[in-house]
Design an enzyme around this catalytic site. Structure first.
Site: not given
Ligand code: NAD
Ligand code: GLY
Length: 368
Positions: A129, A151, A193, A235, A245, A249, A253, A256, A260, A273
Site C-alpha cells: 500500500r 503521474k 517536451e 512543471k 489535473e 495541469r 498536454n 498531446h 496520441h 512520443h
Molecule cells: P524510455 O523510458 O523508453 O527511454 C527511451 C530509450 O532510451 C529506452 O530504450 C531506454 O532504455 C533508453 N535510455 C534511457 N536512458 C538512457 C541513457 N541515459 N543512455 C542510453 N539509453 C538510455 O522513453 P522516455 O521517452 O524516457 O519515456 C517515455 C514514457 O514516458 C512513455 O511511456 C510515456 O507514457 C511516459 N511519460 C510519462 C509522463 C508522466 O508524467 N509520468 C510524462 C511524459 C511521458
Molecule cells: N506530462 C503531463 C503531466 O504530467 O501532467
C-alpha cells in the site's frame, strides 16, 4: 516553488505539495555525489529498478552510493521498451520484492527513462500500500517531464497509461551527463517536451530556446542545465497548483491530443512520443490560429523551432477521420467531445473544443 543553487553549482527546483513536497536535483556528476543521496529515507533494503539498456551503464554507480546507506542494495533489470510497460513486467517487480521479503520501508529507485519511472512509481504506490521511491531520470524526456509530478502508470492493451496512480517521489535526480549516452532520436524527442513549456507558460523561454538551438542540439551542459531547470520550474508551478489535473495541469498536454492519435494510429513505437507531440503542437497551434486566437507567424515560428531540433513537422497521413476517431478516446475528451490544449496568447494555454471540420482541415494542412 523556488530555485536555489548549492556550492557545487547543482540546481535544486522545489515542488511544493505540502507533506508530499520534494526537490529536483539538476546538474552534472550527480550520480557519484554524496549529496544527491543524503537525506533520503533509510531502510534495510533499496531496490534499483532499471532495464537491460540503462542498468549496465549506470546501476553499479548508483549501487555504490546506496551501499553505505542501506542494509542491502538489490537491482532488477526489466526488459527495455514501451511494449513492456505492462502488468506482466510490473509483476516482476512485485515478484522480486516478495521473494526478497522486502518490508514496507523498502525504498525503490527508478533508474531510467519515462517507462521505468512510470512503472517503478506505480509499483511503489501499490507495494504494501505504498513504499517510498526516488526518480533517477536518465532520458531528456524524463528529466523535463515524466519524472516530475507523480503521474505513474502502466499501459493496458486497450489504452496507454490507463492503469495508474498519482504518487509522488521522494526526490528526482537529473544527472545531465547520463544524456551523453542517449540515442539521437530519443534526445530530440525530449527536446519536444521542452519546447511545449514556452507556448503554454513562458513566452521568453520560447525565445531562449530559439537562441540556444545550436547549443541544445550539441547537448551543451550549460544550455541543458537551464533548459531542464526552467522546464522543471514550470512543471513544478503547474503541478503545485493542480496536482491531480482538476484543470490547469491539462495544459502540460499541449500537442498531446493530436500526438496520441499519431502514436496510436501508427502503432506504439513507430513514432516516439516526443516526435508525435512535436507535430501535435503544430496542429494545435494551427487550430489556435484558425480559431482566431493566434496568427500564422506563431505557427511558422513554432514549426521552425521544432524542425531545428531535428524533429518531424509533418504528420502521417492517417486521414482526418482516423485522427478524429483516435482523439475521441483521449483522457481529456468529455462525453465524446474532443478537447484540445490551445494557445490564446503566447505563454498562455486553455483547453477548448473545436468544430470537427475545422480540426479536419488542420490535420490535412499538417500531414502528408
Ligand atoms: P524510455 O523510458 O523508453 O527511454 C527511451 C530509450 O532510451 C529506452 O530504450 C531506454 O532504455 C533508453 N535510455 C534511457 N536512458 C538512457 C541513457 N541515459 N543512455 C542510453 N539509453 C538510455 O522513453 P522516455 O521517452 O524516457 O519515456 C517515455 C514514457 O514516458 C512513455 O511511456 C510515456 O507514457 C511516459 N511519460 C510519462 C509522463 C508522466 O508524467 N509520468 C510524462 C511524459 C511521458
Ligand atoms: N506530462 C503531463 C503531466 O504530467 O501532467
Amino acid at each position: 516553488m523556488q530555485t536555489s543553487t548549492s556550492s557545487r553549482s547543482k540546481q535544486l527546483v522545489h515542488l511544493d505539495l505540502g507533506e508530499r513536497s520534494y526537490d529536483i536535483h539538476i546538474g552534472t556528476g550527480l550520480l557519484d555525489a554524496a549529496d544527491s543521496w543524503d537525506g533520503l529515507p533509510r531502510s534495510a533494503t533499496a531496490l534499483i529498478v532499471t532495464n537491460t539498456t540503462v542498468g549496465p551503464l549506470y546501476a553499479q554507480r548508483v549501487a555504490r552510493q546506496l551501499a553505505p546507506r542501506y542494509g542491502r542494495v538489490l537491482v532488477i533489470e526489466l526488459p527495455d521498451g514501451e511494449a513492456y510497460k505492462d502488468a506482466a513486467t510490473l509483476n516482476l517487480i512485485y515478484d522480486r520484492l516478495l521473494a526478497e521479503a522486502c518490508d514496507r520501508k523498502t525504498v525503490l529507485f527508478a533508474l531510467g527513462g519515462g517507462v521505468i519511472g512510470d512503472m517503478t512509481g506505480f509499483a511503489a504506490s501499490c507495494y504494501m500500500r505504498g513504499v517510498p521511491f526516488v526518480q533517477i531520470a536518465t532520458t531528456l524526456l524524463a528529466q523535463v517531464d515524466s519524472s516530475v509530478g507523480g503521474k505513474t502508470a502502466i499501459n493496458h492493451p486497450l489504452g496507454k497509461n490507463m492503469i495508474g496512480a498519482f504518487y509522488q517521489p521522494q526526490r528526482v535526480i537529473c544527472d545531465l551527463e547520463t544524456l551523453d549516452t542517449l540515442a539521437p532520436r530519443e534526445y530530440a524527442a525530449g527536446l519536444a517536451e521542452i519546447i511545449k513549456y514556452g507556448p503554454i507558460f513562458d513566452a521568453e523561454f520560447m525565445t531562449w530556446m530559439e537562441e540556444h538551438q545550436t547549443a541544445l542540439n550539441a547537448r551543451d551542459k550549460t544550455a541543458l542545465a537551464y533548459a531542464v531547470q526552467r522546464s522543471c520550474e514550470i512543471k513544478a508551478a503547474v503541478v503545485g497548483a493542480d496536482e491531480r489535473e482538476g484543470g490547469l495541469r491539462a495544459i502540460l498536454n499541449f500537442g498531446h491530443t493530436f500526438g496520441h492519435a499519431i502514436e496510436a494510429g501508427m502503432g506504439y513505437g513507430a513514432w516516439l512520443h516526443g516526435e508525435a507531440v512535436g507535430v501535435g503542437m503544430l496542429m494545435a497551434a494551427e487550430l489556435s490560429a484558425r480559431l482566431g486566437w493566434m496568427d500564422q507567424a506563431f505557427v511558422s515560428r513554432l514549426r521552425h523551432l521544432i524542425e531545428s531540433m531535428g524533429l518531424p513537422v509533418v504528420g502521417p497521413d492517417l486521414g482526418p477521420a482516423r485522427y478524429l476517431e483516435l482523439m475521441r478516446v483521449d483522457k481529456k475528451a468529455e462525453a465524446g467531445e474532443i478537447r484540445f490544449v490551445l494557445i490564446d496568447q503566447l505563454g498562455h494555454a486553455k483547453v477548448a473544443a473545436a468544430p470537427d471540420d475545422m480540426v479536419a482541415e488542420v490535420i490535412r494542412a499538417h500531414s502528408a
